[in-house]
Write a protein that holds these residues in place. Structure first.
Motif, PDB file in Angstrom:
ATOM      1  N   PHE A   2       0.828  -1.209   0.000  1.00 12.45           N
ATOM      2  CA  PHE A   2       0.000   0.000   0.000  1.00 12.45           C
ATOM      3  C   PHE A   2       0.863   1.260   0.000  1.00 12.45           C
ATOM      4  O   PHE A   2       0.520   2.270  -0.602  1.00 12.45           O
ATOM      5  N   GLU A   3       2.021   1.165   0.705  1.00  8.15           N
ATOM      6  CA  GLU A   3       2.925   2.308   0.749  1.00  8.15           C
ATOM      7  C   GLU A   3       3.493   2.595  -0.641  1.00  8.15           C
ATOM      8  O   GLU A   3       3.624   3.745  -1.049  1.00  8.15           O
ATOM      9  N   ASN A   4       3.815   1.532  -1.395  1.00  5.85           N
ATOM     10  CA  ASN A   4       4.341   1.698  -2.747  1.00  5.85           C
ATOM     11  C   ASN A   4       3.294   2.303  -3.677  1.00  5.85           C
ATOM     12  O   ASN A   4       3.614   3.139  -4.528  1.00  5.85           O
ATOM     13  N   ILE A   5       2.056   1.863  -3.521  1.00  2.62           N
ATOM     14  CA  ILE A   5       0.968   2.416  -4.331  1.00  2.62           C
ATOM     15  C   ILE A   5       0.795   3.903  -4.031  1.00  2.62           C
ATOM     16  O   ILE A   5       0.616   4.722  -4.936  1.00  2.62           O
ATOM     17  N   GLY A   6       0.870   4.244  -2.744  1.00  8.09           N
ATOM     18  CA  GLY A   6       0.747   5.639  -2.339  1.00  8.09           C
ATOM     19  C   GLY A   6       1.841   6.501  -2.930  1.00  8.09           C
ATOM     20  O   GLY A   6       1.593   7.610  -3.427  1.00  8.09           O
ATOM     21  N   GLN A   7       3.069   6.011  -2.897  1.00  8.81           N
ATOM     22  CA  GLN A   7       4.192   6.749  -3.468  1.00  8.81           C
ATOM     23  C   GLN A   7       4.035   6.925  -4.975  1.00  8.81           C
ATOM     24  O   GLN A   7       4.376   7.978  -5.535  1.00  8.81           O
ATOM     25  N   LEU A   8       3.508   5.910  -5.639  1.00  4.42           N
ATOM     26  CA  LEU A   8       3.277   5.995  -7.082  1.00  4.42           C
ATOM     27  C   LEU A   8       2.228   7.061  -7.406  1.00  4.42           C
ATOM     28  O   LEU A   8       2.390   7.842  -8.352  1.00  4.42           O
ATOM     29  N   ILE A   9       1.164   7.095  -6.611  1.00  7.61           N
ATOM     30  CA  ILE A   9       0.109   8.091  -6.815  1.00  7.61           C
ATOM     31  C   ILE A   9       0.671   9.496  -6.640  1.00  7.61           C
ATOM     32  O   ILE A   9       0.392  10.402  -7.453  1.00  7.61           O
ATOM     33  N   ILE A  10       1.460   9.700  -5.599  1.00 10.27           N
ATOM     34  CA  ILE A  10       2.062  11.011  -5.350  1.00 10.27           C
ATOM     35  C   ILE A  10       2.986  11.409  -6.499  1.00 10.27           C
ATOM     36  O   ILE A  10       2.992  12.566  -6.950  1.00 10.27           O
ATOM     37  N   LYS A  11       3.758  10.449  -7.002  1.00  9.87           N
ATOM     38  CA  LYS A  11       4.686  10.724  -8.103  1.00  9.87           C
ATOM     39  C   LYS A  11       3.933  11.120  -9.368  1.00  9.87           C
ATOM     40  O   LYS A  11       4.315  12.067 -10.068  1.00  9.87           O
TER      41      LYS A  11
END
Length: 456
Positions: A2-11
């Motif tokens: 979930f943390e990786n998905i969040g970082q991708l969304i922010i990017k």
């Protein structure tokens, strides 16, 4: 995961909010302002007269009075973006971001004038025969059925953009950090989820009642919440009289230099200001035209004039007051908090003990009114895409998403909403530019009749 998905969304969010979207929103607003020969600014007084009900006609097409249409639109804009969104802007871009919020809002006045005039001018009918307005309808009615894929794309993005993720998240954060934790109730995933469930129940009871109930509720809530919040935030500001002028100086200096402690490059400050202004007043995104398209009027220009008051009230007035409260109290320098918690610290420093609780009450009004208004937009979008037979499903999805917003990460939520807003802006602004000659002709006719009426 979930943390990786969040970082991708922010990017993705950071990449999409670059030069193209800035040119679109700022350049589009400037085009509308010049093309209209400053008409929106020249007729602000007339717009205020329209709000008094002087021109209301119950026999005209539509569902809401001018005042209710503006209240519903404001309920979707004057919300948590004005309390916590401003705090996020200062945290991410420094005080200078506020200046670029002002610029974006001033140009947004003309954008809303054009988009909301078109929303009435090219109203369509859904498959149930009900008159509807909004970008998806003026795209297909004004540009033709071949543009339906663009209208569908807008509608899908709008269903994400008007989700309750941000409002639910910030209201939950406020209850946790301002009410529960200080009273020795530990904040946890469980307490956030319980808060989300309570919010979902309250919102569900209102939104399932439809646009007429929403119009009545927002018509009462919006003025109340603006008055209470305005009175409190003005007290916070004027309790630090010697800091007011330096606060404005800090905003202007940082807007062009990025020298403030939390500032950055000039480009980053401009982008932050425009992003948060779009989040706040939504000019150019296409949500407000859905509310104003439901106004009971046969005069498109009249409704466009009413709609343009939104960015003035929302960003120029309310957001500025919030920013000044944060800057004059120096909480933006002294606190590591983010979002609504930073604003709460500003209130608490000026009004010890009671300040944060007053803000809590205001936050409830702000977030709830927004969550009451947003489902109306989503329902219209789903009705356009899938048919009115299925549009009610959005209300249930909306209520369910409140639970996700209550427990999700703030920056991830902001990133997701910003992506949706950017992708809503492209079809909205571009098609509005293509249809702008219709607004110009209608404006010339309307203002000529208005001038003739005054001479009688």
């Amino acid at each position: 995961m979930f943390e990786n998905i969040g970082q991708l969304i922010i990017k993705i969010s950071d990449s999409i909010w670059g030069a193209p979207i800035l040119i679109l929103l700022l350049g589009g607003g400037f085009y509308f302002l010049v093309y209209s020969r400053l008409a929106p600014l020249r007729y602000i007084g007339h717009a205020l007269k329209i709000l008094t009900g002087k021109y209301d006609d119950p026999n005209e097409a539509g569902q809401l009075r001018h005042y209710q249409a503006l209240s519903t639109a404001l309920a979707g804009t004057v919300g948590m973006g004005n309390i916590s969104g401003v705090a996020v802007a200062i945290t991410m871009g420094g005080p200078g971001a506020i200046f670029w919020m002002w610029i974006s809002a001033l140009l947004g006045i003309s954008t809303k004038f054009f988009t909301c005039s078109l929303a009435v001018m090219f109203r369509g009918k859904d498959d149930a025969g009900e008159i509807q307005g909004g970008p998806m309808y003026y795209i297909t009615e004004g540009l033709g059925k071949n543009w339906r894929p663009v209208a569908v794309f807008f509608s899908i993005m709008a269903m994400i953009g008007v989700s309750p993720l941000f409002q639910a998240n910030q209201l939950t954060q406020m209850i946790r950090d301002v009410v529960l934790v200080p009273n020795n109730v530990s904040g946890s995933f469980t307490t956030d989820l319980v808060t989300g469930i309570v919010i979902a129940i309250i919102v569900g009871l209102v939104v399932i009642g439809g646009i007429k109930r929403i119009g009545k509720v927002t018509g009462r809530l919006v003025p109340t919440m603006v008055v209470v919040y305005t009175a409190t935030v003005l007290y916070v500001i004027f309790s630090h009289p010697s800091a007011i002028v330096p606060a404005f100086k800090t905003i202007f200096e940082d807007a062009f230099t990025g020298n403030a402690v939390l500032g950055g490059s000039l480009g980053a400050i401009i982008i932050t200001g425009v992003r948060r202004a779009a989040f706040s007043n939504e000019a150019g995104l296409g949500t407000a035209p859905m509310a104003h398209g439901a106004a009971k009027t046969n005069e498109p220009i009249r409704e466009g004039l009413v709609a343009m008051l939104g960015p003035i009230i929302d960003t120029i007035v309310v957001c500025t007051m919030t920013a000044l409260a944060i800057i004059v109290t120096n909480t933006w320098l002294e606190s590591s908090a983010d979002g609504i918690t930073l604003t709460a610290h500003a209130f608490d420093s000026a009004i010890p003990v009671f300040g944060k609780y007053i803000l809590s009450i205001c936050a409830i009004f702000f977030s709830m009114s927004t969550m009451f208004a947003f489902p109306y937009y989503g329902v219209k979008c789903l009705g356009f895409v899938a048919g009115t037979k299925y549009q009610h499903i959005y209300n249930y999805l909306f209520v369910a998403v409140i639970l996700l917003g209550a427990v999700a990460n703030l920056r991830t939520i902001i990133g997701l909403i910003d992506i949706a807003f950017a992708l809503m802006a492209f079809p909205t602004v571009i098609t509005t530019i293509l249809l702008s000659p219709h607004v110009k002709r209608a404006s010339k006719d309307y203002f000529a009749r208005l001038k003739l009426e005054k001479t009688k």
